[in-house]
Design a protein around this motif. Structure first.
Motif, PDB file in Angstrom:
ATOM      1  N   MET A  62       0.825  -1.196   0.000  1.00  0.00           N
ATOM      2  CA  MET A  62       0.000   0.000   0.000  1.00  0.00           C
ATOM      3  C   MET A  62       0.865   1.254   0.000  1.00  0.00           C
ATOM      4  N   PHE A  63       1.967   1.197   0.740  1.00  0.00           N
ATOM      5  CA  PHE A  63       2.834   2.367   0.802  1.00  0.00           C
ATOM      6  C   PHE A  63       3.428   2.681  -0.563  1.00  0.00           C
ATOM      7  N   ALA A  64       3.860   1.643  -1.280  1.00  0.00           N
ATOM      8  CA  ALA A  64       4.473   1.848  -2.599  1.00  0.00           C
ATOM      9  C   ALA A  64       3.476   2.436  -3.586  1.00  0.00           C
ATOM     10  N   VAL A  65       2.237   1.961  -3.551  1.00  0.00           N
ATOM     11  CA  VAL A  65       1.212   2.493  -4.461  1.00  0.00           C
ATOM     12  C   VAL A  65       0.909   3.942  -4.117  1.00  0.00           C
ATOM     13  N   GLY A  66       0.755   4.241  -2.845  1.00  0.00           N
ATOM     14  CA  GLY A  66       0.493   5.613  -2.427  1.00  0.00           C
ATOM     15  C   GLY A  66       1.632   6.548  -2.780  1.00  0.00           C
ATOM     16  N   LEU A  67       2.862   6.089  -2.577  1.00  0.00           N
ATOM     17  CA  LEU A  67       4.017   6.906  -2.919  1.00  0.00           C
ATOM     18  C   LEU A  67       4.089   7.144  -4.429  1.00  0.00           C
ATOM     19  N   THR A  68       3.793   6.114  -5.210  1.00  0.00           N
ATOM     20  CA  THR A  68       3.789   6.264  -6.667  1.00  0.00           C
ATOM     21  C   THR A  68       2.741   7.279  -7.098  1.00  0.00           C
ATOM     22  N   GLU A  69       1.559   7.219  -6.495  1.00  0.00           N
ATOM     23  CA  GLU A  69       0.504   8.189  -6.832  1.00  0.00           C
ATOM     24  C   GLU A  69       0.933   9.609  -6.494  1.00  0.00           C
ATOM     25  N   VAL A  70       1.519   9.796  -5.331  1.00  0.00           N
ATOM     26  CA  VAL A  70       1.945  11.136  -4.917  1.00  0.00           C
ATOM     27  C   VAL A  70       3.031  11.669  -5.843  1.00  0.00           C
ATOM     28  N   VAL A  71       4.006  10.839  -6.191  1.00  0.00           N
ATOM     29  CA  VAL A  71       5.078  11.277  -7.082  1.00  0.00           C
ATOM     30  C   VAL A  71       4.520  11.637  -8.456  1.00  0.00           C
ATOM     31  N   CYS A  72       3.612  10.814  -8.973  1.00  0.00           N
ATOM     32  CA  CYS A  72       3.019  11.098 -10.284  1.00  0.00           C
ATOM     33  C   CYS A  72       2.249  12.412 -10.269  1.00  0.00           C
ATOM     34  N   VAL A  73       1.495  12.638  -9.225  1.00  0.00           N
ATOM     35  CA  VAL A  73       0.720  13.879  -9.135  1.00  0.00           C
ATOM     36  C   VAL A  73       1.650  15.082  -9.026  1.00  0.00           C
ATOM     37  N   LEU A  74       2.715  14.963  -8.259  1.00  0.00           N
ATOM     38  CA  LEU A  74       3.665  16.073  -8.147  1.00  0.00           C
ATOM     39  C   LEU A  74       4.335  16.371  -9.485  1.00  0.00           C
ATOM     40  N   VAL A  75       4.673  15.338 -10.242  1.00  0.00           N
ATOM     41  CA  VAL A  75       5.268  15.552 -11.559  1.00  0.00           C
ATOM     42  C   VAL A  75       4.284  16.279 -12.467  1.00  0.00           C
ATOM     43  N   ILE A  76       3.012  15.867 -12.422  1.00  0.00           N
ATOM     44  CA  ILE A  76       2.004  16.514 -13.263  1.00  0.00           C
ATOM     45  C   ILE A  76       1.819  17.973 -12.863  1.00  0.00           C
ATOM     46  N   ILE A  77       1.746  18.237 -11.577  1.00  0.00           N
ATOM     47  CA  ILE A  77       1.570  19.619 -11.115  1.00  0.00           C
ATOM     48  C   ILE A  77       2.781  20.471 -11.469  1.00  0.00           C
ATOM     49  N   LEU A  78       3.976  19.944 -11.257  1.00  0.00           N
ATOM     50  CA  LEU A  78       5.180  20.706 -11.569  1.00  0.00           C
ATOM     51  C   LEU A  78       5.351  20.925 -13.060  1.00  0.00           C
ATOM     52  N   SER A  79       4.767  20.049 -13.884  1.00  0.00           N
ATOM     53  CA  SER A  79       4.898  20.219 -15.337  1.00  0.00           C
ATOM     54  C   SER A  79       4.183  21.474 -15.832  1.00  0.00           C
TER      55      SER A  79
END
Length: 85
Positions: free
Chosen positions: A1-18
């Protein structure tokens, strides 16, 4: 669960920073596709566990947001191509 949550957070941050950093264009596309796979995985997991449809609302909402983002990215790219041509 931690890995999936971390992946989601990283993906969202990349999208926002883009939106602010132009060099994150391609990574943002990959992050959007990764989120799409994660949302389908979330729906499948809820289904396999036997959750009711009303308990899958978060996964459906996340999937809808990702699909809208993919649609608008394609529409924006098509407009950008028409302008350059």
């Amino acid at each position: 669960m931690f890995a999936v949550g971390l992946t989601e957070v990283v993906c969202v941050l990349v999208i926002i920073l883009s939106f602010f950093l132009a060099f994150l264009g391609r990574p943002a596309v990959l992050a959007t596709w990764a989120l799409l796979v994660l949302m389908f995985g979330a729906l499948y997991t809820h289904y396999m566990v036997g959750d009711a449809v009303n308990e899958m609302g978060g996964a459906f909402f996340g999937l809808a947001i990702v699909l809208i983002r993919l649609y608008t990215m394609d529409a924006l790219w098509q407009a950008e191509i028409k302008i350059k041509v």
